[in-house]
Design a protein around this motif. Structure first.
Motif, short mmCIF file in Angstrom:
data_model
loop_
_atom_site.label_atom_id
_atom_site.label_comp_id
_atom_site.label_asym_id
_atom_site.label_seq_id
_atom_site.Cartn_x
_atom_site.Cartn_y
_atom_site.Cartn_z
N THR A 144 0.84 -1.21 0.00
CA THR A 144 0.00 0.00 0.00
C THR A 144 0.87 1.26 0.00
N ALA C 9 -20.15 8.66 6.67
CA ALA C 9 -18.95 7.82 6.78
C ALA C 9 -19.08 6.88 7.98
N GLN C 215 -19.38 -5.60 -2.94
CA GLN C 215 -18.40 -5.02 -3.87
C GLN C 215 -17.98 -6.07 -4.90
N GLU C 255 -11.73 2.41 9.36
CA GLU C 255 -11.39 2.29 7.94
C GLU C 255 -12.22 3.25 7.11
N SER C 256 -13.51 3.31 7.43
CA SER C 256 -14.41 4.16 6.65
C SER C 256 -13.98 5.63 6.78
N THR C 258 -10.99 6.71 7.49
CA THR C 258 -9.71 6.88 6.80
C THR C 258 -9.93 7.04 5.31
N SER C 259 -10.77 6.15 4.72
CA SER C 259 -10.89 6.26 3.27
C SER C 259 -11.74 7.47 2.88
N SER C 260 -12.64 7.91 3.76
CA SER C 260 -13.40 9.12 3.42
C SER C 260 -12.50 10.35 3.43
N GLY C 263 -8.66 8.91 1.36
CA GLY C 263 -8.71 8.17 0.11
C GLY C 263 -8.63 6.68 0.36
N PRO C 264 -9.36 5.91 -0.46
CA PRO C 264 -9.48 4.47 -0.24
C PRO C 264 -8.16 3.71 -0.40
N TRP C 266 -5.56 4.05 1.04
CA TRP C 266 -4.88 3.85 2.31
C TRP C 266 -5.57 2.84 3.23
N ALA C 267 -6.79 2.42 2.83
CA ALA C 267 -7.56 1.56 3.74
C ALA C 267 -6.82 0.29 4.18
#
Ligand code: ATP
Ligand code: MG
Lengths: 342, 238, 289
Positions: A144, C9, C215, C255-256, C258-260, C263-264, C266-267
């Motif tokens: 990542t 989020a 997903q 996680e949510s 962080t990605s909000s 950016g995803p 980095w999740a």
């Protein structure tokens, strides 16, 4: 055999192998040989921690990639410094860069050794299985990081232009890389065998068998495990450092590929984890098999083959190929009863 | 001048369960202490606290005037506190001789002789020298117990904690181990022996400590202690 | 950033957290109760996703229904793998090195076979309801996420009830505490363990169907779940189901967020940090002693 003689012999064998390859003169042989010998280093490195100390590292890909990306980062530094650093610094960099591969190998080894140390420091106090899980996750996270790191090309990857020859005797570059990897393999094997017969090696074996009993016998288990992880990780990073020059193009998905982790485990398990010979045997057979299978069938088929062989061996032949020859060795009481379980 | 070993009011808890409750024991150099108590009374927990496997929540342990707090198990071994495990824990992939070699390499202090020679001497003391090349899996129960003990002795301890070194052995084997421990004691090693076999405890100890449910209920001359009504009821009451 | 953004989020995090709990419950059973570090669990989840994909695209079966159907073959598969595991490793005390290598090999084989059959393209399932979204004021609740989350909670409650009320469920808990005690009750620990492992793999099958509803799936995403599920399992206290649920919700929310906000991309790093932090700071888990 005494250590100095063994070391000399290992180096002579490596040199003889190189001479033989030169004599045959087939370029594909060098190209494929590099990969196989690289696996000798990786499998030997893995076994120093896994076989000797009993700690499973699933993050071989990560350690390898640290070495590879250290090279990429340093390779890019020369161009980058011209535009971004003060002229004085850029000039210095222009003089010492490009760094010779052996220096890159040392840097890659140092970095992945440090990563091993950090990982170990955080997880080695716990049961071994937590270390194993953490290494698996480490691979994901380092990937990542690299994907998000534009300087080394992010997910697009980076191209490394390899000069056709080295400044050293005008040697062909691939020949040069192959020779370096052979040398590294010989050194890894010497280190592995040196550890086996040393106080350090006995300490590792006691940790593998029973950590509480090892501590009670005066073995500083955490310190030994950390040293072991650092050595093992460093060798993996060293194997990865020349990789960008070998392939010419690195991108995260293939550099962090699970295939390194699988091979790193499969080769010692297939050869036998008890000593230095097992990983060597395993990496030579599995490494060659993969080269052949990926040319004759397909690269996916060769991956599947490795996975199936790994599972078959751990279930059916836990002592590996060397276990087949146990019968020929002088009988040790209790050999059969332990079944090679570590 | 404090005692050789001082266990000073230690308390050890596992979750809500108090395994050791305010235990104080002080042991003089050269003593032969028998530590007894019903199953689950906390005897092994005492050993684990002394050898650094567990750290007690309260209280302190001092060995030769040194506070052991924060010292890891291997450091305590090197200080001179050796222990054997209730369930023998041999190094399974190493031979009998190598099993003894590990403590010699890591905690042994006698550098006068070669390691191989020291190994041989130690194994001879428990009559395992003929089986030096065997793997532990081939040993009998009594041989495993002996290996467990001699591996502890190889660290050249001043204090030996022998946790049920005789459980499951026959009468003559028990006598053999007791004789070995008495010999060690004569050589100047202080010994805490944990044992259920009363004949062994009585013939070995010159002092008896009794634990019941994590509490010390008696401590003193073995002959007096076994007649103590509290001790009798603890055993008979089971 | 607006409050609405934050609340959305958070909601998404809670929903995905429920789903994480469904993925982890199998690990809580196998690793928490049985002490079997089945690192191929996420690979079984992905295999479940592809099975649901096949049933959906080939025969047109609703992914939820196929998730339920899948539990049966996955259960049997789990029993089979436990038997192999027992005979090859557990019986000989060889769980450490060889057992881990076994599950790693299994995970690799599953991934490679999926790549060989389906390639590395993302696959997804279709069902009418998956494309609609409920709106409660500014709060968006996509059914694509909401329905799997609810099913995940149901799965969770069902397993919790099974473990705490039935005879066999209690035996599973007992085997984790003291294997020898069971033999006294003339229950064979091995059969109980086989049942438990079967259940854990069965839950992976269902979780796989839920995943592909949430997903699109490709073979290698299972690896991202390894750090996640083990982090949740350890933080939840190794086999405490309520702990698992709390830890899963926590990770989902972190996680949510962080990605909000970052950016995803980095999740995946979040779960690893979570795992390392857990192992270093609270190896006995959130609710642990
Ligand atoms: N690691 C641990 N975690 C939780 N509880 C423990 C642990 N170790 C010991 N105990 C508990 O502490 C109590 C004392 O155990 P301990 O092993 O010290 O008993 P013991 O006196 O040595 O018994 P035995 O004679 O059976 O060896 C027991 O109830 C045991 O269940
Ligand atoms: Mg005990």
């Amino acid at each position: 055999m005494r250590m100095p003689i063994f070391s000399l012999l290992a180096l002579v064998v490596a040199a003889a192998l190189f001479a033989a390859f030169l004599a045959i003169g087939n370029e594909y042989l060098f190209f494929a040989g590099y990969v196989v010998v690289q696996y000798v280093v990786i499998a030997t490195a893995w076994n120093i921690l896994g076989g000797y100390c009993g700690y499973v590292n699933f993050g071989t890909g990560a350690f390898f990639a640290v070495g590879a990306y250290a090279t990429v980062a340093l390779h890019k530094l020369q161009n980058y410094s011209e535009n971004n650093f003060p002229p004085a610094v850029a000039e210095v960099i222009a003089v010492i860069f490009p760094l010779p591969i052996p220096v890159l190998i040392l840097i890659g080894g140092l970095l992945s050794g440090i990563i091993g140390l950090l990982m170990g420091y955080l997880t080695l106090r716990l049961r071994g299985v937590f270390f194993a899980i953490a290494t698996l996750a480490l691979a994901v996270v380092l990937q990542t990081l690299v994907v998000n790191w534009d300087y080394v090309g992010g997910s697009r990857g980076a191209t490394i232009l390899r000069p056709p020859t080295t400044s050293l005797f005008g040697m062909d570059y691939i020949h040069y890389l192959f020779a370096l990897m052979l040398l590294l393999a010989a050194i890894s094997i010497i280190i592995a065998r040196g550890i086996e017969r040393s106080t350090f090696g006995y300490g590792l074996a006691s940790i593998r068998d029973d950590e509480l009993a090892a501590e009670a016998a005066g073995v500083p288990t955490l310190r030994l495990k950390l040293a072991c992880t650092a050595i093992s990780g460093a060798l993996m990073g060293m194997a990865g450092a020349p990789f960008p020059y070998y392939v010419g193009y690195v991108e995260p998905a293939s550099t962090f590929s699970l295939i390194y982790a699988v091979n790193a485990i499969a080769m010692p398990m297939v050869g036998g984890t008890a000593g230095w010979l097992g990983p060597l045997l395993g990496s030579l057979t599995l490494g060659s098999l993969q080269q052949i299978a990926s040319v004759t069938i397909s690269s996916e088929a060769s991956l599947l083959l490795i996975g199936v062989i790994l599972v078959a061996f751990v279930v059916l032949a836990p002592r590996g190929m060397l276990g087949w020859f146990d019968r020929l060795r002088p009988k040790r009481k209790g050999m059969v009863a332990t079944g090679g379980g570590h | 001048m404090t005692a050789f070993l001082e266990i000073d009011a230690i308390t050890k808890k596992f979750g809500g369960f108090t395994a050791l409750d305010n235990i104080t024991i002080s042991v003089g150099r050269g003593e032969r202490v028998g530590l007894i108590g019903p199953n689950g009374s906390g005897k092994s927990t005492v050993v684990n606290c002394l050898s650094g496997v567990f750290s007690p929540e309260l209280g302190a342990i001092r060995f030769r005037d040194q506070d052991l707090r924060g010292l890891r198990a291997f450091e305590r071994t090197r200080l001179g506190i050796a222990r054997s495990f209730q369930l023998p824990k041999p190094f399974r992939s190493l031979t009998v001789a190598e099993n003894v070699r590990v403590p010699l390499l890591y905690a042994g202090r006698g550098r006068s002789k070669a390691i191989d020679e020291q190994c041989h001497d130690l194994l001879t003391r428990v009559a395992l020298h003929d089986k030096a090349d065997w793997l532990p899996a081939a040993l009998t129960q009594v041989e495993l117990r002996k290996l467990e003990l001699i591996r502890a002795v190889a660290t050249e301890p001043e204090l030996l904690l022998a946790d049920e070194a005789m459980a499951g052995l026959s009468g003559s084997e028990v006598t053999e181990i007791v004789a070995f421990l008495l010999q060690l004691s004569d050589d100047g090693v202080t010994i805490i022996m944990i044992e259920h076999i009363m004949s062994a405890v009585m013939s070995f100890s010159n002092r008896l400590v009794v634990l019941v449910s994590g509490k010390k209920v008696a401590d003193g001359d073995p002959q007096v202690v076994v007649k103590d009504p509290i001790v009798e009821s603890a055993y008979l009451g089971q | 950033m607006s409050v609405e953004f934050l609340i959305n989020a958070l909601a998404a995090g809670l929903l995905i957290g429920c789903f994480y709990a469904a993925v982890t419950i199998g690990i809580s059973i196998s690793f928490g109760f049985l002490d079997i570090a089945n690192i191929s669990h996420p690979a079984f989840v992905i295999a479940g996703s592809y099975a649901a994909y096949l049933l959906n695209q080939g025969v047109g079966i609703d992914p939820l229904l196929s998730g339920l159907l899948l539990t049966i073959p996955f259960f049997l598969l789990g029993c089979l793998f436990y038997d192999i595991y027992f005979h090859a490793f557990e019986q000989h005390g060889r769980e450490g090195l060889s057992g881990l290598a076994f599950f790693f090999g299994l995970m690799f084989i599953i991934e490679v076979v999926l790549i060989m059959i389906f390639g590395v393209d993302f696959r997804y399932v279709e069902a009418g309801y998956l494309n609609s979204t409920w709106r409660l004021g500014f709060l968006d609740l996509p059914l694509r996420l909401l329905i799997p989350s609810l099913v995940a909670v149901l799965l969770f409650v069902a397993l919790q009830l099974f473990l705490s009320t039935t005879f066999q469920g209690r035996a599973i808990i007992a085997v984790s505490q003291d294997p020898s005690a069971l033999s006294l009750l003339s229950i064979r620990p091995r059969r109980i363990k086989r049942l438990a492992f079967g259940l854990s793999v069965a839950s992976a099958g269902l979780a796989g169907a839920l995943l592909i509803m949430i997903q699109p799936v490709e073979p290698s995403i299972g690896r991202e779940y390894i750090g996640r599920v083990f982090a949740i399992c350890v933080l939840g206290g190794m086999g405490s189901l309520p702990g698992t649920l709390i830890a899963a919700l926590l990770l989902g929310v972190i996680e949510s967020l962080t990605s909000s906000y970052y950016g995803p991309a980095w999740a995946p790093a979040v779960s690893f940090t979570f795992l390392l932090a857990t192992l270093t700071l609270r190896p006995r888990g959130l609710l642990g002693r």
